[in-house]
Write an enzyme that holds these catalytic residues in place. Structure first.
Site, PDB file in Angstrom:
ATOM      1  N   GLU A 120       0.855  -1.186   0.000  1.00  0.00           N
ATOM      2  CA  GLU A 120       0.000   0.000   0.000  1.00  0.00           C
ATOM      3  C   GLU A 120       0.899   1.247   0.000  1.00  0.00           C
ATOM      4  OE1 GLU A 120      -2.414   0.863   3.437  1.00  0.00           O
ATOM      5  OE2 GLU A 120      -3.881   1.897   2.217  1.00  0.00           O
ATOM      6  N   MET A 262       0.695  -2.437   8.718  1.00  0.00           N
ATOM      7  CA  MET A 262      -0.062  -2.647   7.482  1.00  0.00           C
ATOM      8  C   MET A 262      -0.956  -3.873   7.596  1.00  0.00           C
ATOM      9  SD  MET A 262      -0.761  -1.558   4.520  1.00  0.00           S
ATOM     10  CE  MET A 262      -2.046  -2.374   3.573  1.00  0.00           C
ATOM     11  N   HIS A 296      -6.298  -1.635  15.389  1.00  0.00           N
ATOM     12  CA  HIS A 296      -6.566  -0.936  14.124  1.00  0.00           C
ATOM     13  C   HIS A 296      -6.363  -1.875  12.930  1.00  0.00           C
ATOM     14  CE1 HIS A 296      -6.452   2.696  11.429  1.00  0.00           C
ATOM     15  NE2 HIS A 296      -5.678   1.893  10.711  1.00  0.00           N
ATOM     16  N   GLU A 297      -5.211  -2.525  12.893  1.00  0.00           N
ATOM     17  CA  GLU A 297      -4.932  -3.402  11.741  1.00  0.00           C
ATOM     18  C   GLU A 297      -5.899  -4.577  11.724  1.00  0.00           C
ATOM     19  OE1 GLU A 297      -3.178  -1.874   9.749  1.00  0.00           O
ATOM     20  OE2 GLU A 297      -2.193  -0.493  11.142  1.00  0.00           O
ATOM     21  N   HIS A 300      -9.232  -3.546  10.302  1.00  0.00           N
ATOM     22  CA  HIS A 300      -9.200  -3.393   8.843  1.00  0.00           C
ATOM     23  C   HIS A 300      -9.673  -4.655   8.116  1.00  0.00           C
ATOM     24  CE1 HIS A 300      -7.707   0.470   7.643  1.00  0.00           C
ATOM     25  NE2 HIS A 300      -6.527   0.377   8.226  1.00  0.00           N
TER      26      HIS A 300
HETATM   27  N1  ARG Z   1      -2.971   1.116   5.834  1.00  0.00           N
HETATM   28  C1  ARG Z   1      -1.983   1.293   6.864  1.00  0.00           C
HETATM   29  C2  ARG Z   1      -2.764   1.596   8.125  1.00  0.00           C
HETATM   30  O1  ARG Z   1      -3.295   0.804   8.727  1.00  0.00           O
HETATM   31  C3  ARG Z   1      -0.979   2.350   6.606  1.00  0.00           C
HETATM   32  C4  ARG Z   1      -0.132   2.173   5.407  1.00  0.00           C
HETATM   33  C5  ARG Z   1       0.756   3.327   5.230  1.00  0.00           C
HETATM   34  N2  ARG Z   1       1.264   3.380   3.909  1.00  0.00           N
HETATM   35  C6  ARG Z   1       1.928   4.418   3.438  1.00  0.00           C
HETATM   36  N3  ARG Z   1       2.303   4.401   2.217  1.00  0.00           N
HETATM   37  N4  ARG Z   1       2.196   5.441   4.184  1.00  0.00           N
HETATM   38  O2  ARG Z   1      -3.022   2.660   8.512  1.00  0.00           O
HETATM   39 ZN    ZN Z   2      -5.318   1.965   8.724  1.00  0.00          ZN
END
Ligand code: ARG
Ligand code: ZN
Length: 874
Positions: A120, A262, A296-297, A300
């Protein structure tokens, strides 16, 4: 130089769908081969195939088993284009990468000898040519081949199928993920890792294997993350009826990681600072952050993975919602009121500043240069406030109904913030058409309050007027739909019945004004005496309240409001008035004298045995430098510092005995406990100590020094070290040296040593210290945690970062450029230090702009950094 922006209005759905993809990784020390085999269908007949790919060496392309000739495709810096493809076909692509040389830490890279991935937002295109966009979802199977001794652990998403010993010192693992996902959720880990294991049985009886991986010898520090995971799994079942959907859930701690963590499907990859903790190495705050990020993760998995984003402009769909969920989880695990205060403090210090600066953007942005610049406090924290407002409007029960509907409608899909708002509003019969402006309009709205009491008529008139300052590309705004939680108190602090036709009560029994007009007067009838207003309870909307309440009312609310958030909020408001006054005096070179009433009010709080300690600690906090920088017309670091230190010193002087008593009452009590209560006690007694330290008494510094050396937990040790690091005390060097020697080989803990030194506000030579530390053997400019804990912590040190006597901006810009050449994402995060540029006095502003221009002109500046810096110039 190509400088394209991408626009939401140009968004088109995918022209192809992918039924399945198989990825085969062959990992070696100096190269990695990736074979990707996908089953693809055209959705729009006659479309040319455009696949994203960056920094890849293309070895071969095959369609339906036939290798293509170079004339049959085109390779650009960012794409592989095949002009003509069948309606349905198998595509095989072989690429070669060099993970060991990948310093951007996106795609496939190596961290301390471990192969890992971060896809990501757009890292997958650094692994193979593919549809690197979240609205292409498919099922993945993965094989990983590597040296068996160096990489005994081979992980990917989904179910573990089998592992084969290939006999030649190599082995191969097979993974298959039954859930369709976009490629940004793909993950791979290969390395020699330690692991701890546990299980969790879901409500419907699925037994899930839980595993937390970290480098060998660190397993003992993984249990808190494991406990947090189980708490999160339980909470999501209890509160939202959401269960986990695979047989394995893995967390891997990695030392080199751009962000916090992540949510890759079934295989979360974490920054090790958000996994590893025990009482000797982690502070209470660390334990708390780990619990919330693990949650949090995990959350998701439903809000992000099962239902994902249609495009990156919708990032807040999953991030705002998931932050909201983790904040609510934390509130349930700890103290709701204190949690809310902390969340709002963070929002104000960071997001309000962003929204007032050159990089202000809507929660659902319209355009961008670098997608990775979307990972902002606006998308995350303001996004969460939007969800919270929806919940406030429809009530908790109504919100749960809406969430159920959201999953009923969109499970397995890639959707938009519009879809979310519809799913919440429609089952509740609410109209969110005006509310949705919160997604499109940037800037922090201002709500002004005007009160009138008509004794003869027995009426109280409350006039509310809203506005929103101009932000980039948005000179004017339409009125927002603002939910204001409120109450009226009688002179004893009792809630009055609210007799007003426009007041609604949500299903939680909270009284709300839903302000939709630009300006409106609300009339409350049957009011016999002048009431005291309590408004924006629980911070029910992310706005700045302009309210010239009388001092008497503020002190009254500080003591008597039934809403804890507002009691503390009024203390902040008073603190700001006092500080602003002193800052104005300091700027004129006048003597500083702190308002006696204010000191008396805080002294009463210090001495009140009936206030809960963790809440008391919040009541006693002065507004931060970050808040001052926003509300003051000019960022005058020296004046800020003088004013704030004067107030702190006065409080300490007037309450020395009481503060010492507080310290002694709680110091050393259950030093290893992580109970929320004990955490609060520790926070209060350490705050008492830091107030006392303002006195610079030898006797107090001795207590601080003793606390450093006798500390039985990291919270106490870091409190003492932070105080000493900001002093001229004889104890300073010895403690810093000791901490260094103790932790120099610990990649997580040593960062605290950097931060303590970078955060010193009273020492004049912080710049010198920080620059010397960048050359220190334990500091590595390629490690994001080192950069954040030293350089970013320094830029957050508003007092020293903006010291007019030093050339800080130039030294800092040099570092940004140095980092940018290796890792654009990390460099871009450093750029926010210049968000305050418009607040500086002309001389400082000129200095800052000179450096910004120099950086923007640098020949190879990344588009990530350029996008953020350029805006400061326009
Ligand atoms: N999705 C991740 C989260 O839980 C963060 C990923 C951050 N990626 C980045 N390219 N800054 O928040
Ligand atoms: Zn997130």
């Amino acid at each position: 130089m190509k400088q394209e922006k991408i626009y939401l209005k140009d968004y088109k759905g995918p022209a192809f769908s992918v039924d399945s993809v198989h990825l085969d990784f062959n990992l070696n020390e100096d190269f990695c081969r990736v074979r990707a085999k996908s089953a693809i269908k055209q959705l729009t007949a006659g479309s040319a195939l455009h696949l994203n790919g960056v920094d890849l060496k293309l070895i071969a392309v095959k369609i339906n088993g036939q290798e293509l000739q170079p004339t049959e495709y085109q390779v650009t810096a960012e794409e592989l284009i095949i002009p003509s493809v069948p309606a349905s076909f198998t595509l095989e692509i072989e690429t070669q990468l060099e993970p060991q040389n990948n310093t951007s830490l996106e795609g496939l890279y190596k961290s301390s000898g471990i192969f890992c991935t971060q896809c990501e937002a757009q890292g997958f295109r650094k692994i193979t040519y593919f549809f690197d966009r979240p609205d292409v979802m498919t099922s993945y199977s993965v094989t990983i081949e590597a040296d068996k001794k160096k990489y005994p652990v081979l992980l990917s998403n989904g179910d573990r199928i089998k592992t084969e010993d290939l006999g030649n010192g190599r082995h191969k693992a097979y993974w298959s993920d039954p859930h369709k996902k976009p490629c940004y959720l793909f993950a791979l880990v290969a390395g020699d890792l330690g692991v701890i294991r546990d299980t969790f049985t879901t409500t419907s009886g699925r037994k899930v294997n839980l595993e937390v991986y970290a480098s060998h010898g660190k397993q003992d520090r993984c249990w808190h993350a494991m406990d947090s995971l189980k708490k999160a799994m339980t909470w999501d079942q209890d509160v939202y009826g959401l269960e986990y959907d695979l047989n394995d859930y893995m967390i891997v701690a990695i030392d080199d990681f751009n962000a916090g963590a992540m949510e890759n499907k079934g295989l979360n990859i974490f920054n090790s600072r958000l996994v590893l903790a025990d009482s000797s190495s982690a502070t209470d705050t660390d334990f708390h952050s780990i619990e919330s990020v693990v949650a949090h993760e995990y959350f998701h998995n439903w809000t992000g993975n099962r239902v994902t984003v249609a495009n990156w402009f919708q990032l807040s769909l999953k991030e705002g919602l998931t932050v909201f969920r983790d904040q609510e989880f934390s509130a349930d695990m700890t103290e709701r009121a204190v949690q809310r205060i902390e969340d709002v403090d963070a929002l104000r210090a960071g997001q309000f500043a962003e929204d007032a600066g050159p990089n202000a953007h809507p929660v659902r942005p319209e355009s961008c240069m670098a997608v990775d610049n979307f990972f902002t406090m606006t998308i995350y924290e303001k996004g969460s406030e939007l969800i919270r407002m929806m919940q406030t409007i429809v009530g908790r029960k109504g919100f749960r109904k809406g969430m159920d509907e959201y999953f009923r409608r969109h499970d397995g899909q890639a959707v938009t913030t519009e879809d979310f708002a519809a799913a919440i509003s429609e089952p509740n019969g609410k109209d969110f058409s005006q509310f949705k402006r919160w997604y499109n309009q940037s800037g922090t709205p201002v709500v002004s309050v005007l009160e009138k009491f008509d004794a003869a008529a027995g009426e109280y008139h409350l006039t509310l007027e809203q506005s929103c300052p101009p932000t980039p590309n948005q000179p004017t705004k339409e009125p927002f739909h603002v939910p204001l939680m409120m109450g009226l108190l009688d002179k004893n602090g009792k809630e009055l019945a609210l007799n007003c036709e426009h007041i609604t009560q949500n299903t939680d029994g909270k009284h709300l004004i839903e302000l939709k007009d630009h300006k409106k007067t609300f009339v409350f009838k049957g009011i016999k005496e002048r009431p005291v207003l309590s408004i924006l309870r629980e911070f029910s909307a992310p706005v700045n309240l302009h309210w010239e309440a009388s001092e008497d009312d503020l002190y009254f609310l500080m003591e008597k409001d039934t809403d804890s958030f507002n009691r503390r909020e009024m203390a902040q408001k008073m603190g700001l008035r006092v500080l602003s006054n002193l800052i104005a005096k300091a700027r004129k070179g006048e003597a500083l004298q702190v308002d006696e009433k204010y000191i008396n009010a805080l002294s009463a709080v210090i001495r009140d045995p009936n206030i809960d300690p963790s809440f008391k600690a919040k009541m006693l906090q002065l507004p931060s430098y970050a808040v001052l920088a926003q509300v003051e017309p000019v960022l005058d670091a020296e004046a800020f510092h003088k004013a704030r230190v004067t107030v702190r010193k006065t409080i300490a002087k007037m309450n020395k005995a009481a503060l010492l008593e507080t310290y002694r009452q709680f110091h050393g009590v259950e030093p290893k406990s992580r109970d929320t209560k004990v955490f609060g006690h520790r926070q209060l007694k350490n705050q008492a100590l830091s107030y006392l330290a303002e006195l610079q008494d030898p006797e107090i510094l001795e207590i601080v020094n003793k606390q450093y050396w006798d500390a039985q937990n990291m919270t106490d040790r870091m409190t003492a070290l932070t105080i000493l690091a900001d002093s001229q005390s004889e104890y300073r060097e010895k403690a810093l040296q000791h901490f260094h020697d103790e932790w120099k080989n610990d990649s997580v803990v040593i960062n605290k040593w950097f931060t303590a030194q970078a955060s010193a506000t009273s020492r004049p030579d912080v710049l010198k210290d920080v620059m010397a530390l960048t050359q220190h053997p334990t500091f590595n400019l390629q490690n994001p945690n080192n950069v954040y804990s030293l350089l970013r912590a320094f830029s957050a040190n508003i007092v020293r970062f903006n010291d007019p006597k030093l050339n800080v901006y130039e030294a800092y810009a040099d570092k940004i450029l140095e980092v940018d050449a290796k890792n654009p994402q990390v460099a871009a995060r450093l750029c926010s230090a210049f968000n305050f540029v418009q607040k500086l006095d002309p001389v400082m502003k000129d200095k800052a702009l000179t450096q910004i221009k120099r950086m923007v002109a640098a020949p190879n500046l990344s588009k990530n950094s350029r996008e953020l810096l350029q805006s400061a110039l326009t």
